[in-house]
Design a protein around this motif. Structure first.
Motif, mmCIF file in Angstrom:
data_model
loop_
_atom_site.group_PDB
_atom_site.id
_atom_site.type_symbol
_atom_site.label_atom_id
_atom_site.label_comp_id
_atom_site.label_asym_id
_atom_site.label_seq_id
_atom_site.Cartn_x
_atom_site.Cartn_y
_atom_site.Cartn_z
ATOM 1 N N GLY A 122 -13.453 7.366 6.432
ATOM 2 C CA GLY A 122 -12.261 7.976 5.837
ATOM 3 C C GLY A 122 -10.947 7.436 6.358
ATOM 4 O O GLY A 122 -9.938 8.141 6.378
ATOM 5 N N GLN A 154 -13.747 2.394 6.152
ATOM 6 C CA GLN A 154 -13.852 3.064 4.859
ATOM 7 C C GLN A 154 -14.853 4.217 4.898
ATOM 8 O O GLN A 154 -14.599 5.307 4.378
ATOM 9 N N LYS A 155 -16.009 3.989 5.526
ATOM 10 C CA LYS A 155 -17.029 5.042 5.541
ATOM 11 C C LYS A 155 -16.668 6.202 6.454
ATOM 12 O O LYS A 155 -17.312 7.255 6.426
ATOM 13 N N GLN A 214 0.811 -1.216 0.000
ATOM 14 C CA GLN A 214 0.000 0.000 0.000
ATOM 15 C C GLN A 214 0.848 1.273 0.000
ATOM 16 O O GLN A 214 0.338 2.354 0.272
ATOM 17 N N ASN A 228 -7.537 -6.015 8.605
ATOM 18 C CA ASN A 228 -8.490 -6.014 7.488
ATOM 19 C C ASN A 228 -9.863 -5.511 7.932
ATOM 20 O O ASN A 228 -10.528 -4.756 7.204
ATOM 21 N N MET A 258 -9.736 -1.680 8.439
ATOM 22 C CA MET A 258 -9.698 -0.943 7.174
ATOM 23 C C MET A 258 -11.036 -1.038 6.436
ATOM 24 O O MET A 258 -11.483 -0.073 5.803
ATOM 25 N N SER A 259 -11.678 -2.206 6.531
ATOM 26 C CA SER A 259 -12.963 -2.376 5.862
ATOM 27 C C SER A 259 -14.056 -1.547 6.534
ATOM 28 O O SER A 259 -14.773 -0.787 5.875
ATOM 29 N N ARG A 280 -7.341 5.630 6.793
ATOM 30 C CA ARG A 280 -6.156 5.449 5.954
ATOM 31 C C ARG A 280 -4.977 5.050 6.823
ATOM 32 O O ARG A 280 -5.016 5.168 8.058
#
Length: 879
Positions: free
Chosen positions: A701, A698-699, A469, A691, A694-695, A703
């Protein structure tokens, strides 16, 4: 700078047989006992190695009053690497502790001849460091700023001035230089003999031609040494074996890891010039040309540090006395070409000899000094990285102080043996790393540079995922840590090669990571942090930790305490966070490079109680720092439990499920002052939890972020880090952390008496934040660390760390301010009023910038961002 040449001129003749003429002269000046004299059956200290380092330790121990000392040398005194030393004493150093060691050595060698009656060849020549590029000149200017505040005369000069000091130097490609007039040259062999002579007069026994086979150890303590002439019982052993220190350390009944490795080092000797060079001709260092040049018997001695060094002695061979290795003119040719470019007049000069001698190097270009973490009473001083003459006097002094007084008079952590673990002692690792280290001695070292060899030694289970990444990596204690993440579409190659003292290419990338930490949520992999568990069957764990740590650990289960592990003087041996898992078990988190040091300190001070268990669990847990205001939302959804402050208060720890994984230790802290959580995840669950984060994130923001963002956040919040801002000479009272000390609890702990006395007397230095006022981030040189601080025009301290604050849109520096009496230089009490009434400047490579001072404690978070000229800090009371 950092030079190695043949030092004892009376051992040389123009003939190749110069070595054979040395023995008779050597033995007449030696302070050693004849081999026929038997060894003593016991001694307080046994020192292995009769070079400049070993004799310096013996000299300083005897000066401090220890007399029952035996120094053993397997060959003859000063016949090892010392015999090939340049004898150049240079104070041109980047590290403060190295600068102080070299300065002390210079002063010691200057008076040694008068003290002992033995000529040491001391000549004050001065040194000129040349700059072929503007970046090199900036590097020299940064060093000059530090030399000046140490009281060491130095001058940045134009190329024409160089020609006036040394007429043979070609100056056409130079942009400037630095002249240090008090740098000197000595005969390293004669310095060693003088030190040995003085030590012998003070009662030290010195035996040549005596080899140590191994050090005897019982119950983790030195008990004696086994030699080819019998045993000697002793309490302390000092390994100053130079090239052979690594082998000797591994030969013990309990091995001591001493990571160093030998490389060949080349230099040439010429016949005298038609107009012989004066003995006081300045030494020339041309780091961009990779060479050094000095006067020698009317001619010159010149060598350097090539880009393709040749490691040696990988099979563990030993030699009683180091001999000249094979000539290799093809290998030396680039250095010879560089020499002829710098001094074209030498083309017609006859070369007398090419010398090839061994030198030992360490994994980080700093010498190894201190006590073994595994064997009590086993001390080491070795791995001088081609600077044995410059450092020998000062390093010997600090080690002697450590042995006699329990600690040296200066902070020597950058040199401490315990900065390494056994993992850095792999022969393959050392061989590859020293091939990088030797050229780096003359390479330009810009801020935040990283070693390229010996990498991916210790990695998080998430390494491959993060690397894919866009993670750019740094290394700490052998552990890979992400610096920042390159967004898709960016030029990865140019970022990797970005080297500058100015605004770096990663500026905007780190800025976006910081913004995300403040406005949304970021994940930083902090698995490298040192992690210990301390437990007991009864109340022993709490009782012991209450004595070893300065803050009160008798807190309810689940609470986290920020605390210090102090020494008897009240200084920080460690700065850590401890969570109480249950009534009899504690979880301790420390900086990455504290793994060996902290373990050794705890084992040394904890009772040998079978009911007490100390376990290093660093490898068991992956640590993820979930930073930002939306961290609470992400964790709440993944755990199905409320994570708000009402349900999960600050500085609290509990085990819970995250996703499908159970037994995750979640702590409400981030080491930055920002809201969020630390997750300590059993390594088998690391990928799953990452995982899931991060999943789900996502909503919100989410990182990735790296340590550069972490550094910016913690510095703008005035958070001190151990090893950067805090050290063994810094107390909690000096850095605004009295609230982390249980002085009013009536509970004894290591350092309490010193802190009580300091509280009564007042502190003589204070940790202070500086916000640069007239500094242009885009155009001006950046502050990085070690910059002098001036108050009302007077030097009062130096910065310990700095970073650009993306919140304040200015640079922030942290450092300590002292109040020195201008006449006596005595340290006076530093009050908050003294700090607040001063006008401050930060010196960056000779240019001073105005700075506004801020003090602990802060009261609240930053005010909302305004225009630069209206910016204010209301502060933050960090924990």
């Amino acid at each position: 700078m950092f030079l190695r040449l043949l030092s004892d001129v009376r051992w040389r003749t123009a003939s190749r047989s110069w070595r054979s003429t040395s023995s008779s002269r050597h033995m007449t000046t030696s302070a050693a006992e004849p081999p026929s004299i038997s060894l003593p059956a016991q001694a307080q200290v046994v020192i292995c190695g009769g070079g400049i380092v070993g004799t310096s330790v013996a000299y300083h121990l005897s000066k401090l009053g220890w007399k029952d000392i035996v120094l053993l040398e397997q060959g003859r005194l000063a016949a090892g690497s010392t015999r090939f030393c340049a004898g150049i004493v240079s104070t041109v150093r980047h590290l403060s502790i190295e600068l102080k060691m070299a300065d002390y050595s210079n002063k010691l060698y200057q008076q040694l001849e008068q003290e002992t009656g033995i000529k040491t060849g001391y000549v004050k020549t001065g040194s000129i460091s040349l700059a072929q590029t503007q970046d090199r000149l900036i590097s020299l200017k940064r060093i000059a700023s530090r030399l000046s505040v140490m009281g060491i005369p130095c001058e940045i000069m134009a190329p024409k001035q160089v020609a006036q000091l040394h007429p043979l130097i070609n100056i056409h490609d130079l942009v400037g230089a630095m002249y240090v007039p008090e740098d000197a040259v000595v005969s390293s062999v004669d310095v060693s003999l003088a030190l040995a002579n003085a030590a012998s007069r003070n009662g030290v026994q010195i035996h040549e031609r005596t080899s140590i086979s191994h050090v005897m150890v019982q119950k983790g303590c030195v008990t004696g040494v086994e030699t080819d002439r019998g045993q000697i019982e002793c309490q302390y052993f000092v390994n100053c074996a130079g090239q052979w220190a690594y082998e000797l350390g591994l030969s013990n009944e309990e091995p001591v890891s001493i990571p160093l490795h030998g490389c060949e080092h080349f230099y040439l000797l010429t016949r005298p010039l038609k107009k012989p060079l004066e003995s006081n001709t300045p030494t020339i260092v041309d780091p961009d040309g990779r060479i050094y040049i000095r006067s020698w018997q009317g001619g010159i001695l010149s060598g350097g540090f090539e880009k393709n060094p040749k490691p040696i002695f990988t099979e563990g061979r030993n030699q009683l006395e180091i001999q000249n290795l094979h000539e290799d003119w093809d290998h030396f040719e680039p250095l010879l070409s560089s020499l002829l470019r710098r001094m074209p007049g030498l083309e017609a000069l006859e070369i007398m000899q090419l010398v090839n001698c061994p030198e030992s190097f360490t994994p980080d270009m700093r010498c190894i000094l201190g006590e073994s973490p595994t064997v009590q009473g086993y001390f080491v001083l070795a791995g001088m990285n081609s600077a044995g003459t410059s450092f020998g006097g000062g390093a010997g002094r600090y080690l002697a102080e450590w042995m006699v007084n329990g600690c040296p008079s200066e902070n020597v952590w950058p040199l401490d043996l315990k900065r390494f673990g056994a993992l850095q002692s792999s022969r393959t690792f050392l061989r590859h790393r020293v091939m990088e280290v030797m050229p780096l001695i003359y390479d330009l070292k810009v801020p935040r540079w990283d070693f390229q060899t010996g990498r991916q030694l210790r990695t998080s289970p998430l390494y491959d995922r993060l690397d894919a990444q866009g993670a750019r990596w740094m290394e700490k204690h052998g552990f890979e840590r992400p610096k920042y993440f390159v967004p898709p579409g960016k030029d990865l190659l140019s970022l990797d090669q970005s080297k500058t003292f100015y605004k770096p290419d990663w500026f905007d990338i780190v800025g976006s990571e910081v913004k995300c930490c403040k406005e949304a949520v970021c994940v930083i992999d902090m698995s490298s942090f040192t992690k210990f568990e301390i437990s007991s069957t009864g109340d022993q764990a709490l009782e012991v930790l209450q004595y070893l740590f300065s803050n009160d650990l008798d807190v309810p289960v689940g609470h986290i305490v920020h605390t210090g592990m102090l020494n008897e003087e009240g200084g920080y041996e460690n700065d850590c966070s401890i969570a109480r898992l249950n009534k009899r078990s504690f979880f301790m988190i420390s900086p990455t490079d504290q793994q060996v040091h902290c373990w050794a300190w705890l084992k040394k001070h904890m009772p040998n109680d079978s009911n007490l268990l100390l376990e290093d669990v660093t490898w068991k847990y992956t640590a993820l720092n979930l930073i930002g205001p939306r961290a609470v939302d992400v964790l709440s959804e993944l755990s199905y439990v409320p994570m708000t402050p009402e349900h999960f208060p600050s500085l609290f720890c509990k085990e819970m499920s995250v996703g499908y994984a159970n037994g995750i230790r979640v702590m409400s802290m981030t080491h930055t002052g920002e809201p969020g959580f630390m997750l300590y995840i059993p390594i088998e669950y690391a990928l799953h939890v990452y995982n899931e984060l991060m999943s789900m994130g996502q909503k919100y923001g989410i990182r990735n972020a790296g340590y550069y963002a972490l550094r910016s956040l913690r510095i703008e919040k005035f958070f001190a880090f151990w090893g950067q801002d805090l050290d063994t000479f810094t107390t909690p009272l000096e850095c605004g952390r009295e609230f982390r000390v249980k002085l009013d609890k009536g509970t004894d702990f290591i350092g309490r008496d010193a802190l009580m006395q300091q509280k009564q007397d007042g502190v003589c230095k204070r940790f202070t934040m500086f916000i640069l006022e007239d500094h242009d981030t885009d155009l001006d040189l950046w502050p990085w660390w070690g910059e002098p601080i001036y108050r009302n025009g007077h030097y009062v301290g130096k910065t310990t760390s700095s970073a650009y604050s993306y919140t304040l849109e200015r640079h922030v520096c942290l450092g300590f301010v002292q109040n020195l009496d201008e006449e006596t230089r005595e340290a006076l009490v530093v009050t908050p009023d003294f700090i607040n009434r001063g006008e401050y400047e930060i010196d960056i490579a000779g240019q001073r910038f105005q700075a506004k001072a801020k003090l602990y404690p802060f009261s609240s978070l930053f005010t909302q961002r305004r225009r630069k000229d209206e910016m204010e800090l209301s502060g933050y009371h960090g924990k």
